[in-house]
Write an enzyme that holds these catalytic residues in place. Structure first.
Site, short mmCIF file in Angstrom:
data_model
loop_
_atom_site.label_atom_id
_atom_site.label_comp_id
_atom_site.label_asym_id
_atom_site.label_seq_id
_atom_site.Cartn_x
_atom_site.Cartn_y
_atom_site.Cartn_z
N MET A 19 129.09 -42.35 -21.63
CA MET A 19 129.70 -42.05 -20.32
C MET A 19 129.92 -40.57 -20.13
O MET A 19 129.93 -39.79 -21.10
CB MET A 19 130.99 -42.82 -20.15
CG MET A 19 130.77 -44.20 -19.60
SD MET A 19 132.33 -45.00 -19.20
CE MET A 19 131.73 -46.42 -18.29
N LYS B 164 107.62 -34.03 -40.57
CA LYS B 164 108.45 -34.02 -41.79
C LYS B 164 108.79 -35.45 -42.25
O LYS B 164 109.67 -35.65 -43.08
CB LYS B 164 109.73 -33.23 -41.54
CG LYS B 164 109.42 -31.78 -41.20
CD LYS B 164 110.60 -30.87 -41.36
CE LYS B 164 111.01 -30.67 -42.78
NZ LYS B 164 111.92 -29.64 -43.08
N THR C 154 141.92 -39.91 -18.77
CA THR C 154 140.50 -40.21 -18.52
C THR C 154 139.74 -40.01 -19.82
O THR C 154 140.04 -39.09 -20.58
CB THR C 154 139.89 -39.31 -17.43
OG1 THR C 154 138.45 -39.39 -17.50
CG2 THR C 154 140.27 -37.84 -17.58
N GLU D 259 125.41 -39.79 -19.39
CA GLU D 259 124.89 -40.51 -18.22
C GLU D 259 124.59 -39.57 -17.05
O GLU D 259 123.76 -39.88 -16.21
CB GLU D 259 125.85 -41.62 -17.77
CG GLU D 259 127.18 -41.10 -17.29
CD GLU D 259 128.10 -42.18 -16.71
OE1 GLU D 259 127.61 -43.16 -16.14
OE2 GLU D 259 129.32 -42.02 -16.83
N ASP E 16 140.62 -36.64 -12.06
CA ASP E 16 140.64 -35.68 -10.94
C ASP E 16 140.85 -36.34 -9.58
O ASP E 16 141.57 -35.80 -8.74
CB ASP E 16 139.41 -34.75 -10.96
CG ASP E 16 138.10 -35.50 -11.00
OD1 ASP E 16 138.13 -36.74 -11.08
OD2 ASP E 16 137.05 -34.85 -10.93
N GLY E 17 140.28 -37.54 -9.36
CA GLY E 17 140.50 -38.24 -8.09
C GLY E 17 141.98 -38.56 -7.90
O GLY E 17 142.53 -38.43 -6.81
N GLY F 221 139.48 -44.67 -13.32
CA GLY F 221 139.01 -45.39 -14.51
C GLY F 221 140.11 -45.48 -15.56
O GLY F 221 140.82 -44.50 -15.79
O1 F6P Z 1 136.55 -43.08 -16.26
C1 F6P Z 1 135.52 -42.16 -16.09
C2 F6P Z 1 134.21 -42.86 -16.17
O2 F6P Z 1 134.24 -43.53 -17.36
C3 F6P Z 1 132.94 -42.04 -16.06
O3 F6P Z 1 132.53 -41.43 -17.23
C4 F6P Z 1 131.98 -43.08 -15.56
O4 F6P Z 1 130.88 -42.51 -14.93
C5 F6P Z 1 132.81 -43.85 -14.62
O5 F6P Z 1 134.11 -43.82 -15.14
C6 F6P Z 1 132.37 -45.26 -14.37
O6 F6P Z 1 133.41 -45.97 -13.78
P1 F6P Z 1 133.36 -47.30 -12.95
O7 F6P Z 1 132.32 -48.17 -13.55
O8 F6P Z 1 134.74 -47.84 -13.05
O9 F6P Z 1 133.02 -46.90 -11.55
#
Ligand code: F6P
Length: 326
Positions: free
Chosen positions: A173, A215, A129, A226, A106-107, A14
């Protein structure tokens, strides 16, 4: 004396605001060390497809302020295969690229670990990220911009929430990590924050909202990561609606807007420091590490550790949000 004469740089996974600033820092530091630099388009996919782009000092002019990544990015399952990895390595050899800087999450680092350990290839990573979910750095490149994007959006939702007495469930996200939710939630004064790292308790949320109603607090913001185990904002809102039918509820999913935009100064500075330190580390013979920053100091963490260990969310920060939302 290092044998490295030419380095490659790529962005993968991402995208995150500040990736361009990191590429710029890598290229300009390499130039100052009289190295050649080649950019690789579309991350590991471009490595397999020979998407090599020669880069010079001027190639990275005027990009420090731009979101996204001008090298483009991708998620590349082929790189996880033996054949894909072998093709990528062969292409690096053919192109005469002696070392790599990879920017991603991480990927990206799992891929870097395979390439580096299978072929004894010099490679360092920069944490890029929005999720802030890498061990070995206080912050990842893009996280600060993302939480500011959330804050700006939710401030706007507050205006309309207040005007209409609405309760907004806002999904942010973070598939596996609640950092964006936690800190943007504190920043907007959310009524509650639901994150994957802690068990979200629907009864407690309902009790809190009933208390707010008594209140005469008629509008509010609930931030939902998410990846929360109760579901996304829509699912949580539906469950709450069943129990509290009198509330006017709305759901907003902020989505990919969180990944875009001009990087904040904090992200530009972080990206610049890490890009500089990454090239220096390669030239000093280090490899297989993510370059991070902890307590304002550069820190190198092996890829295996950066991806396997999860940075801890402090439960007391969630408590801060709850106490202040009274
Ligand atoms: O880049 C990380 C992230 O934003 C995550 O928080 C989110 O779940 C994911 O990417 C969504 O990515 P894509 O829509 O590109 O698969």
């Amino acid at each position: 004396m290092s044998h490295i004469r030419k380095i490659g740089v790529l962005t993968s996974g991402g995208d995150a605001p500040g990736m361009n600033a990191a590429i710029r820092a890598v290229v300009r530091t390499a130039m100052s060390e009289k190295l050649s630099v080649v950019g690789i388009g579309h991350g590991y996919q471009g490595l397999i497809n020979k998407e090599f782009i020669p880069l010079y000092g001027h190639s990275v002019a005027n990009i420090i302020q731009r979101g996204g990544t001008f090298l483009k990015t991708s998620r590349c399952p082929e790189f996880q295969t033996k054949e894909g990895l072998a093709q990528a390595y062969q292409n690096l050899q053919d192109e005469g690229v002696d070392a790599l800087v990879v920017i991603g999450g991480d990927g990206t680092f799992r891929g870097a670990l395979s390439l580096g350990s299978t072929y004894h290839y010099p490679i360092v990573g920069l944490p890029g990220t929005i999720d802030n979910d890498l061990f070995g750095t206080d912050y990842t490149i893009g996280y600060d911009t993302a939480i500011n994007t959330v804050v700006e959006a939710v401030d706007k939702l507050r205006d309309t929430a207040g005007s209409h007495d609405n309760l907004f469930f806002v999904e942010v996200m973070g598939r596996d990590a609640g950092f964006i939710a936690l800190n943007s939630g504190i920043g907007v004064g959310a009524e509650d924050i639901l994150i994957p790292e802690t068990v979200s308790d629907l009864d407690k949320l309902v009790a809190k909202l009933e208390y707010d109603q008594r209140k005469h607090k008629t509008s509010g913001i609930i931030i939902v990561a998410e990846g929360d185990e109760l579901g996304g904002a829509k699912e949580v809102a539906e469950m709450v609606k069943e129990r509290l039918p009198n509330y006017h509820m709305r759901v907003t999913i902020l989505g990919h807007i969180q990944r875009g935009g001009s990087p904040t100064c904090a992200d530009r500075v972080l990206a610049s420091r890490l890009g500089y330190a990454g090239v220096k580390a390669l030239l000093e013979g280090r490899s297989g590490v993510m370059i991070g920053q902890i307590n304002n100091k550069i820190k190198e963490t092996p890829f295996s550790k950066a991806t396997k260990q999860h940075p801890q969310i402090q439960p007391e920060w969630l408590e801060v949000a709850r106490v202040l939302a009274l």
